[in-house]
Scaffold this motif. Sequence first.
Motif, PDB file in Angstrom:
ATOM      1  N   MET A   1      -0.333 -12.644  -6.061  1.00 40.57           N
ATOM      2  CA  MET A   1       0.202 -11.284  -6.026  1.00 40.57           C
ATOM      3  C   MET A   1      -0.822 -10.309  -5.448  1.00 40.57           C
ATOM      4  O   MET A   1      -0.454  -9.397  -4.687  1.00 40.57           O
ATOM      5  CB  MET A   1       0.632 -10.863  -7.435  1.00 40.57           C
ATOM      6  N   ALA A   2      -2.102 -10.486  -5.781  1.00 42.91           N
ATOM      7  CA  ALA A   2      -3.148  -9.625  -5.228  1.00 42.91           C
ATOM      8  C   ALA A   2      -3.197  -9.750  -3.703  1.00 42.91           C
ATOM      9  O   ALA A   2      -3.369  -8.750  -2.989  1.00 42.91           O
ATOM     10  CB  ALA A   2      -4.502  -9.955  -5.851  1.00 42.91           C
ATOM     11  N   LEU A   3      -3.014 -10.962  -3.193  1.00 43.31           N
ATOM     12  CA  LEU A   3      -2.963 -11.157  -1.740  1.00 43.31           C
ATOM     13  C   LEU A   3      -1.760 -10.445  -1.138  1.00 43.31           C
ATOM     14  O   LEU A   3      -1.854  -9.842  -0.062  1.00 43.31           O
ATOM     15  CB  LEU A   3      -2.928 -12.645  -1.400  1.00 43.31           C
ATOM     16  N   HIS A   4      -0.609 -10.504  -1.811  1.00 44.74           N
ATOM     17  CA  HIS A   4       0.577  -9.801  -1.319  1.00 44.74           C
ATOM     18  C   HIS A   4       0.352  -8.292  -1.313  1.00 44.74           C
ATOM     19  O   HIS A   4       0.860  -7.591  -0.431  1.00 44.74           O
ATOM     20  CB  HIS A   4       1.807 -10.157  -2.157  1.00 44.74           C
ATOM     21  N   ILE A   5      -0.382  -7.784  -2.284  1.00 43.12           N
ATOM     22  CA  ILE A   5      -0.702  -6.348  -2.299  1.00 43.12           C
ATOM     23  C   ILE A   5      -1.509  -5.991  -1.054  1.00 43.12           C
ATOM     24  O   ILE A   5      -1.216  -4.998  -0.375  1.00 43.12           O
ATOM     25  CB  ILE A   5      -1.451  -5.968  -3.595  1.00 43.12           C
ATOM     26  N   LYS A   6      -2.505  -6.792  -0.745  1.00 41.37           N
ATOM     27  CA  LYS A   6      -3.310  -6.538   0.457  1.00 41.37           C
ATOM     28  C   LYS A   6      -2.442  -6.583   1.708  1.00 41.37           C
ATOM     29  O   LYS A   6      -2.593  -5.751   2.609  1.00 41.37           O
ATOM     30  CB  LYS A   6      -4.449  -7.547   0.548  1.00 41.37           C
ATOM     31  N   GLU A   7      -1.516  -7.526   1.772  1.00 47.18           N
ATOM     32  CA  GLU A   7      -0.607  -7.619   2.923  1.00 47.18           C
ATOM     33  C   GLU A   7       0.276  -6.383   3.030  1.00 47.18           C
ATOM     34  O   GLU A   7       0.552  -5.908   4.139  1.00 47.18           O
ATOM     35  CB  GLU A   7       0.261  -8.873   2.815  1.00 47.18           C
ATOM     36  N   SER A   8       0.716  -5.848   1.885  1.00 42.31           N
ATOM     37  CA  SER A   8       1.552  -4.636   1.900  1.00 42.31           C
ATOM     38  C   SER A   8       0.801  -3.475   2.538  1.00 42.31           C
ATOM     39  O   SER A   8       1.378  -2.677   3.272  1.00 42.31           O
ATOM     40  CB  SER A   8       1.982  -4.262   0.487  1.00 42.31           C
ATOM     41  N   PHE A   9      -0.495  -3.387   2.261  1.00 43.19           N
ATOM     42  CA  PHE A   9      -1.294  -2.300   2.794  1.00 43.19           C
ATOM     43  C   PHE A   9      -1.674  -2.538   4.254  1.00 43.19           C
ATOM     44  O   PHE A   9      -1.995  -1.589   4.967  1.00 43.19           O
ATOM     45  CB  PHE A   9      -2.547  -2.086   1.939  1.00 43.19           C
ATOM     46  N   GLN A  10      -1.645  -3.793   4.703  1.00 43.25           N
ATOM     47  CA  GLN A  10      -1.879  -4.076   6.117  1.00 43.25           C
ATOM     48  C   GLN A  10      -0.649  -3.733   6.949  1.00 43.25           C
ATOM     49  O   GLN A  10      -0.755  -3.372   8.110  1.00 43.25           O
ATOM     50  CB  GLN A  10      -2.254  -5.547   6.312  1.00 43.25           C
ATOM     51  N   GLU A  11       0.516  -3.847   6.316  1.00 45.28           N
ATOM     52  CA  GLU A  11       1.765  -3.602   7.032  1.00 45.28           C
ATOM     53  C   GLU A  11       1.999  -2.115   7.298  1.00 45.28           C
ATOM     54  O   GLU A  11       2.576  -1.754   8.312  1.00 45.28           O
ATOM     55  CB  GLU A  11       2.926  -4.190   6.224  1.00 45.28           C
ATOM     56  N   THR A  12       1.576  -1.255   6.368  1.00 42.55           N
ATOM     57  CA  THR A  12       1.857   0.172   6.504  1.00 42.55           C
ATOM     58  C   THR A  12       0.760   1.007   5.853  1.00 42.55           C
ATOM     59  O   THR A  12       0.104   0.548   4.925  1.00 42.55           O
ATOM     60  CB  THR A  12       3.216   0.532   5.859  1.00 42.55           C
ATOM     61  N   THR A  13       0.606   2.232   6.339  1.00 43.25           N
ATOM     62  CA  THR A  13      -0.303   3.177   5.694  1.00 43.25           C
ATOM     63  C   THR A  13       0.473   4.156   4.815  1.00 43.25           C
ATOM     64  O   THR A  13      -0.116   5.069   4.245  1.00 43.25           O
ATOM     65  CB  THR A  13      -1.119   3.977   6.733  1.00 43.25           C
ATOM     66  N   ASP A  14       1.771   3.957   4.704  1.00 40.84           N
ATOM     67  CA  ASP A  14       2.591   4.835   3.874  1.00 40.84           C
ATOM     68  C   ASP A  14       2.559   4.335   2.427  1.00 40.84           C
ATOM     69  O   ASP A  14       3.032   3.224   2.138  1.00 40.84           O
ATOM     70  CB  ASP A  14       4.032   4.876   4.382  1.00 40.84           C
ATOM     71  N   ILE A  15       2.005   5.133   1.536  1.00 41.65           N
ATOM     72  CA  ILE A  15       1.825   4.719   0.149  1.00 41.65           C
ATOM     73  C   ILE A  15       3.157   4.437  -0.542  1.00 41.65           C
ATOM     74  O   ILE A  15       3.277   3.485  -1.306  1.00 41.65           O
ATOM     75  CB  ILE A  15       0.994   5.750  -0.649  1.00 41.65           C
ATOM     76  N   CYS A  16       4.159   5.239  -0.266  1.00 40.66           N
ATOM     77  CA  CYS A  16       5.470   5.044  -0.901  1.00 40.66           C
ATOM     78  C   CYS A  16       6.066   3.698  -0.484  1.00 40.66           C
ATOM     79  O   CYS A  16       6.574   2.951  -1.317  1.00 40.66           O
ATOM     80  CB  CYS A  16       6.403   6.193  -0.553  1.00 40.66           C
ATOM     81  N   ALA A  17       5.986   3.373   0.790  1.00 41.34           N
ATOM     82  CA  ALA A  17       6.522   2.098   1.281  1.00 41.34           C
ATOM     83  C   ALA A  17       5.756   0.923   0.680  1.00 41.34           C
ATOM     84  O   ALA A  17       6.356  -0.052   0.228  1.00 41.34           O
ATOM     85  CB  ALA A  17       6.451   2.056   2.805  1.00 41.34           C
TER      86      ALA A  17
ATOM     87  N   SER B   1      -8.876   7.640   4.565  1.00 43.48           N
ATOM     88  CA  SER B   1      -7.873   7.783   5.634  1.00 43.48           C
ATOM     89  C   SER B   1      -7.015   6.557   5.859  1.00 43.48           C
ATOM     90  O   SER B   1      -6.521   6.336   6.951  1.00 43.48           O
ATOM     91  CB  SER B   1      -8.564   8.146   6.953  1.00 43.48           C
ATOM     92  N   THR B   2      -6.820   5.731   4.820  1.00 42.38           N
ATOM     93  CA  THR B   2      -5.980   4.562   5.042  1.00 42.38           C
ATOM     94  C   THR B   2      -4.555   4.772   4.561  1.00 42.38           C
ATOM     95  O   THR B   2      -3.673   4.050   4.972  1.00 42.38           O
ATOM     96  CB  THR B   2      -6.549   3.312   4.335  1.00 42.38           C
ATOM     97  N   MET B   3      -4.329   5.738   3.678  1.00 38.21           N
ATOM     98  CA  MET B   3      -2.998   5.877   3.125  1.00 38.21           C
ATOM     99  C   MET B   3      -2.442   7.278   3.355  1.00 38.21           C
ATOM    100  O   MET B   3      -3.152   8.260   3.271  1.00 38.21           O
ATOM    101  CB  MET B   3      -3.018   5.607   1.613  1.00 38.21           C
TER     102      MET B   3
END
Length: 174
Positions: free
Chosen positions: A18-34, A170-172
């Motif tokens: 799950m931690a890896l999936h979290i990192k992938e979510s943040f690689q996919e978008t810089t939008d915090i809500c998404a 500046s990532t999110m």
Amino acid sequence: MDIAKKEYSSKAEMYAAMALHIKESFQETTDICAALSNISAMLALYLEHVNWAGFYIMKNVPEHGKGQMLVLGPFQGKPAVALIEAGSGVCGTAVESRTQQRVDDVTRCCNHIACDVATASEIVTPIFVNGGVWGVIDIDSPLPSRFDEEDEDGMKLLAETLGELLGRPSTMDM
């Protein structure tokens, strides 16, 4: 993002995935809500016997004259309380104490805030960014004593992963 639930040999292995999936979510978008929306969906997918999974985020709420409050963020489950003061409910207690809260029986919790009357147990883990509480991960279950020490460790891993990612300059975008 395609996340398929797999079978894991241990909770520790599941939380690491799950931690890896979290990192992938943040690689996919810089939008915090998404990103948080996908992460809350992932929590609901992976965690069995859960009826609410999501986030509350610390924000200034000047219209209530109380300054910082927890504001409902992305989640999976029934509609929830939109604003929670520090010290109120399990989420507010986690913020005020700056510690993870695990409640085996919410009926014994004098200040529990019920979003779903079916909830019997809850775990809330603070997310820290640059030393301050950014928000919390809130997970509810209809089963009493659903969460254990392995869940505590796993949720801390997820919160630490989120805190590191959210703390990057500046990532999110909100």
